[in-house]
Design an enzyme around this catalytic site. Structure first.
Site, PDB file in Angstrom:
ATOM      1  N   GLU A   6      -1.540  -1.545  -4.495  1.00  0.00           N
ATOM      2  CA  GLU A   6      -2.835  -0.859  -4.578  1.00  0.00           C
ATOM      3  C   GLU A   6      -2.712   0.310  -5.553  1.00  0.00           C
ATOM      4  O   GLU A   6      -1.714   1.028  -5.552  1.00  0.00           O
ATOM      5  CB  GLU A   6      -3.271  -0.353  -3.200  1.00  0.00           C
ATOM      6  CG  GLU A   6      -4.688   0.144  -3.201  1.00  0.00           C
ATOM      7  CD  GLU A   6      -5.236   0.399  -1.813  1.00  0.00           C
ATOM      8  OE1 GLU A   6      -6.458   0.347  -1.672  1.00  0.00           O
ATOM      9  OE2 GLU A   6      -4.449   0.671  -0.889  1.00  0.00           O
ATOM     10  N   ASP A  21      -1.814   1.144   7.214  1.00  0.00           N
ATOM     11  CA  ASP A  21      -1.206   0.915   5.897  1.00  0.00           C
ATOM     12  C   ASP A  21      -0.786  -0.545   5.733  1.00  0.00           C
ATOM     13  O   ASP A  21      -0.908  -1.111   4.645  1.00  0.00           O
ATOM     14  CB  ASP A  21      -0.035   1.868   5.681  1.00  0.00           C
ATOM     15  CG  ASP A  21      -0.503   3.316   5.661  1.00  0.00           C
ATOM     16  OD1 ASP A  21      -1.259   3.675   4.755  1.00  0.00           O
ATOM     17  OD2 ASP A  21      -0.109   4.080   6.561  1.00  0.00           O
ATOM     18  N   ASP A  76       0.886  -1.168   0.000  1.00  0.00           N
ATOM     19  CA  ASP A  76       0.000   0.000   0.000  1.00  0.00           C
ATOM     20  C   ASP A  76       0.921   1.214   0.000  1.00  0.00           C
ATOM     21  O   ASP A  76       1.443   1.600   1.044  1.00  0.00           O
ATOM     22  CB  ASP A  76      -0.906  -0.004   1.236  1.00  0.00           C
ATOM     23  CG  ASP A  76      -1.776   1.236   1.295  1.00  0.00           C
ATOM     24  OD1 ASP A  76      -2.239   1.698   0.234  1.00  0.00           O
ATOM     25  OD2 ASP A  76      -1.992   1.753   2.409  1.00  0.00           O
TER      26      ASP A  76
END
Length: 158
Positions: free
Chosen positions: A67, A139, A7
């Protein structure tokens, strides 16, 4: 097989590593990479590259997944996120890993059943899917979620 989820973020990049054996998934590790806000952009991006490279060397993933970017209201924030994401993609590609990408709505739908799920719902589902997992932060949770999404997609393509 081992899957590394990322992420990306300039201030904090989350990472999560899972194992997939058949339809079973299990947690291996998760963490966050924090960069020094007072350092130059180049030094912060270099730190991200070093840390992601270290995670890859430590866990030897077979697949990686990042992501996708969502567009912020602030264009400067979106640009910084894009730079961090680019570093992650390069570090993973340099390691010879196949890299997949998913938008957050797809990740939320894969874990919770709706693309509009709240972060708390995603984290609760992580607790169900990875019993006993100790999340190192939001995260890291997002990184595990994107890794699980990829695990599910791999299963549906085989």
């Amino acid at each position: 097989m081992i899957i590394l989820g990322i992420d990306p973020g300039l201030t904090c990049t989350g990472w999560g590593v899972i194992a997939k054996a058949g339809s079973r998934i299990s947690h291996i590790a998760n963490g966050q990479i924090r960069t020094d806000k007072d350092a130059s952009m180049a030094d912060r991006l270099l730190e991200l590259d070093r840390e992601i490279t270290d995670v890859v060397a430590r866990y030897h993933p077979d697949f990686s997944v990042v992501e996708e970017i969502f567009v912020n209201v602030n264009p400067q924030s979106t640009l910084k996120l894009g730079q961090a994401r680019g570093v992650a993609l390069v570090a993973l590609a340099r390691a010879g890993l196949p890299v997949s990408e998913y938008p957050s709505k797809v990740v939320k739908k894969a874990l919770v059943g709706t693309g509009g799920a709240a972060k708390g719902q995603v984290q609760a589902m992580l607790g169900v899917l990875l019993p006993g997992v100790k999340l190192k932060g939001e995260d890291a949770a997002d990184a595990l979620a994107v890794a699980i999404t990829h695990a599910h997609h791999l299963g549906s393509h085989r």
